[in-house]
Design a protein around this motif. Structure first.
Motif, PDB file in Angstrom:
ATOM      1  N   ARG A   2       0.754  -1.362  -0.033  1.00 22.86           N
ATOM      2  CA  ARG A   2      -0.086  -0.074   0.075  1.00 22.86           C
ATOM      3  C   ARG A   2       0.723   1.295   0.006  1.00 22.86           C
ATOM      4  NH1 ARG A   2      -5.527  -0.728   3.344  1.00 22.86           N
ATOM      5  NH2 ARG A   2      -6.527  -2.201   2.017  1.00 22.86           N
ATOM      6  N   LEU A   3       0.434   2.310  -0.867  1.00 22.80           N
ATOM      7  CA  LEU A   3       1.071   3.588  -0.994  1.00 22.80           C
ATOM      8  C   LEU A   3       0.077   4.531  -0.745  1.00 22.80           C
ATOM      9  CD1 LEU A   3       3.369   5.055  -2.486  1.00 22.80           C
ATOM     10  CD2 LEU A   3       2.252   4.822  -4.376  1.00 22.80           C
ATOM     11  N   GLY A   4       0.537   5.736   0.050  1.00 26.97           N
ATOM     12  CA  GLY A   4      -0.336   6.624  -0.026  1.00 26.97           C
ATOM     13  C   GLY A   4       0.124   8.022  -0.435  1.00 26.97           C
ATOM     14  N   LEU A   5      -0.795   8.824  -1.007  1.00 31.39           N
ATOM     15  CA  LEU A   5      -0.420   9.880  -1.886  1.00 31.39           C
ATOM     16  C   LEU A   5      -1.149  11.135  -1.198  1.00 31.39           C
ATOM     17  CD1 LEU A   5      -1.439   8.807  -5.351  1.00 31.39           C
ATOM     18  CD2 LEU A   5       0.876   8.957  -4.333  1.00 31.39           C
ATOM     19  N   VAL A   6      -0.255  12.127  -0.960  1.00 35.11           N
ATOM     20  CA  VAL A   6      -0.865  13.674  -0.423  1.00 35.11           C
ATOM     21  C   VAL A   6      -0.360  14.669  -1.210  1.00 35.11           C
ATOM     22  CG1 VAL A   6      -0.966  12.852   2.024  1.00 35.11           C
ATOM     23  CG2 VAL A   6       1.216  13.842   1.150  1.00 35.11           C
ATOM     24  N   LEU A  16      -1.704  17.829   7.190  1.00 36.04           N
ATOM     25  CA  LEU A  16      -0.959  16.621   6.922  1.00 36.04           C
ATOM     26  C   LEU A  16      -0.590  15.685   8.016  1.00 36.04           C
ATOM     27  CD1 LEU A  16       1.503  15.676   4.850  1.00 36.04           C
ATOM     28  CD2 LEU A  16       2.966  17.351   5.617  1.00 36.04           C
ATOM     29  N   ARG A  17      -0.434  16.029   9.185  1.00 37.85           N
ATOM     30  CA  ARG A  17      -0.076  15.263  10.309  1.00 37.85           C
ATOM     31  C   ARG A  17      -1.111  14.176  10.505  1.00 37.85           C
ATOM     32  NH1 ARG A  17       1.348  19.134  13.394  1.00 37.85           N
ATOM     33  NH2 ARG A  17       3.623  18.992  13.139  1.00 37.85           N
ATOM     34  N   GLU A  18      -2.436  14.773  10.313  1.00 28.59           N
ATOM     35  CA  GLU A  18      -3.735  13.934  10.480  1.00 28.59           C
ATOM     36  C   GLU A  18      -3.762  12.786   9.189  1.00 28.59           C
ATOM     37  OE1 GLU A  18      -7.309  12.023  11.581  1.00 28.59           O
ATOM     38  OE2 GLU A  18      -5.546  12.891  12.913  1.00 28.59           O
ATOM     39  N   ALA A  19      -3.428  13.301   8.124  1.00 26.22           N
ATOM     40  CA  ALA A  19      -3.314  12.476   6.889  1.00 26.22           C
ATOM     41  C   ALA A  19      -2.398  11.302   7.184  1.00 26.22           C
ATOM     42  CB  ALA A  19      -3.199  13.135   5.596  1.00 26.22           C
ATOM     43  N   LEU A  20      -1.230  11.610   7.444  1.00 23.57           N
ATOM     44  CA  LEU A  20      -0.139  10.723   7.728  1.00 23.57           C
ATOM     45  C   LEU A  20      -0.598   9.564   8.914  1.00 23.57           C
ATOM     46  CD1 LEU A  20       3.169  12.778   7.319  1.00 23.57           C
ATOM     47  CD2 LEU A  20       2.077  11.232   5.633  1.00 23.57           C
ATOM     48  N   ARG A  21      -1.381  10.126   9.966  1.00 23.39           N
ATOM     49  CA  ARG A  21      -1.919   9.289  11.047  1.00 23.39           C
ATOM     50  C   ARG A  21      -2.788   8.360  10.453  1.00 23.39           C
ATOM     51  NH1 ARG A  21      -5.504   8.216  13.600  1.00 23.39           N
ATOM     52  NH2 ARG A  21      -6.934   9.840  13.164  1.00 23.39           N
ATOM     53  N   LYS A  26      -4.915   3.346  10.026  1.00 26.32           N
ATOM     54  CA  LYS A  26      -6.003   2.847   9.384  1.00 26.32           C
ATOM     55  C   LYS A  26      -5.769   2.288   7.959  1.00 26.32           C
ATOM     56  CE  LYS A  26     -10.754   3.953   7.470  1.00 26.32           C
ATOM     57  NZ  LYS A  26     -11.792   4.871   7.254  1.00 26.32           N
ATOM     58  N   TRP A  27      -5.104   2.774   7.241  1.00 28.18           N
ATOM     59  CA  TRP A  27      -4.668   2.154   5.675  1.00 28.18           C
ATOM     60  C   TRP A  27      -3.460   1.193   5.669  1.00 28.18           C
ATOM     61  CZ3 TRP A  27      -8.256   1.958   2.276  1.00 28.18           C
ATOM     62  CH2 TRP A  27      -9.581   2.856   2.655  1.00 28.18           C
ATOM     63  N   ARG A  28      -2.527   1.267   6.936  1.00 21.89           N
ATOM     64  CA  ARG A  28      -1.376   0.496   6.800  1.00 21.89           C
ATOM     65  C   ARG A  28      -0.354   0.643   5.820  1.00 21.89           C
ATOM     66  NH1 ARG A  28      -2.178   0.351  11.957  1.00 21.89           N
ATOM     67  NH2 ARG A  28      -3.527  -1.438  13.001  1.00 21.89           N
ATOM     68  N   LEU A 152      -3.239   3.469  -2.582  1.00 18.05           N
ATOM     69  CA  LEU A 152      -3.280   2.670  -3.764  1.00 18.05           C
ATOM     70  C   LEU A 152      -2.721   1.331  -3.207  1.00 18.05           C
ATOM     71  CD1 LEU A 152      -2.615   5.428  -5.179  1.00 18.05           C
ATOM     72  CD2 LEU A 152      -1.466   4.425  -6.670  1.00 18.05           C
ATOM     73  N   GLU A 153      -3.508   0.344  -3.545  1.00 15.54           N
ATOM     74  CA  GLU A 153      -2.899  -0.970  -3.203  1.00 15.54           C
ATOM     75  C   GLU A 153      -2.397  -1.689  -4.449  1.00 15.54           C
ATOM     76  OE1 GLU A 153      -4.530  -3.979   0.114  1.00 15.54           O
ATOM     77  OE2 GLU A 153      -5.704  -4.173  -1.734  1.00 15.54           O
ATOM     78  N   LEU A 154      -1.195  -1.942  -4.379  1.00 16.80           N
ATOM     79  CA  LEU A 154      -0.601  -2.456  -5.815  1.00 16.80           C
ATOM     80  C   LEU A 154      -0.474  -3.946  -5.462  1.00 16.80           C
ATOM     81  CD1 LEU A 154       2.359   0.283  -5.951  1.00 16.80           C
ATOM     82  CD2 LEU A 154      -0.123   0.041  -7.088  1.00 16.80           C
TER      83      LEU A 154
END
Length: 181
Positions: A2-6, A16-21, A26-28, A152-154
């Protein structure tokens, strides 16, 4: 994997801090990419040492004019060729030699283009290329979209993409793209 995009945090470090948290808990996700505006906001990543991260500058950030800083990053992750860029097209502030995302897509040199700049969250497929914009992280934005990020779940045979509302932490868009070839 899993990849996160901001993108487009514009100095709103708490968002930004909340998105990273959320991306971590939640999304691991394993990796987070910041797609520009503002480069210096990525100092917040230091608080999340267990996450790997990538970053590219926004076109109006001073590092964008620094030839030592890549304005676009091409990486292979989980068997996918990804391009991380602030803009989905060439820009007047590009340096000589900066690759044009549109030309890379047309030439079949990337599978996924992760971009920001527009502040409009979107998931689209053009030909064989998946384009993902996570939106922005501003509390107020003149384009009318709430703060959001993307996950994104690759997987070997498919990519799952979620666009997630930062305030509710609930996805508002979800797509699955089967891998071609």
């Amino acid at each position: 994997m899993r990849l996160g995009l901001v993108s487009d945090s514009h100095g709103e470090l708490e968002n930004l801090r909340e998105a990273l948290r959320q991306l971590k808990e939640k999304w691991r996700v394993e990796i987070v990419a910041h797609l520009g505006d503002a480069w210096e906001d990525t100092v917040v990543f230091e608080e999340f040492s267990e996450l790997s991260y990538l970053r590219v500058p926004g076109v109006y950030c001073p590092p964008y004019r620094d030839p030592a800083v890549p304005n676009r990053l091409a990486k292979e992750i989980a068997g996918y060729r990804l391009l991380f860029t602030h803009t989905p097209t060439a820009h007047s502030h590009d340096l000589e030699g900066d690759p044009d995302p549109q030309l890379l897509a047309q030439a079949g040199k990337v599978d996924i283009i992760a971009f920001g700049h527009t502040h409009i969250p979107e998931i689209r497929r053009e030909g064989k290329v998946l384009w993902v914009n996570p939106g922005h992280l501003k509390s107020q934005d003149k384009k009318g979209h709430s703060p959001s990020y993307a996950v994104l779940e690759l997987e070997k045979k498919a990519v799952k993409v979620w666009l997630v509302d930062l305030l509710s932490s609930v996805p508002f868009a979800e797509e699955i793209f089967q891998r071609e070839g």
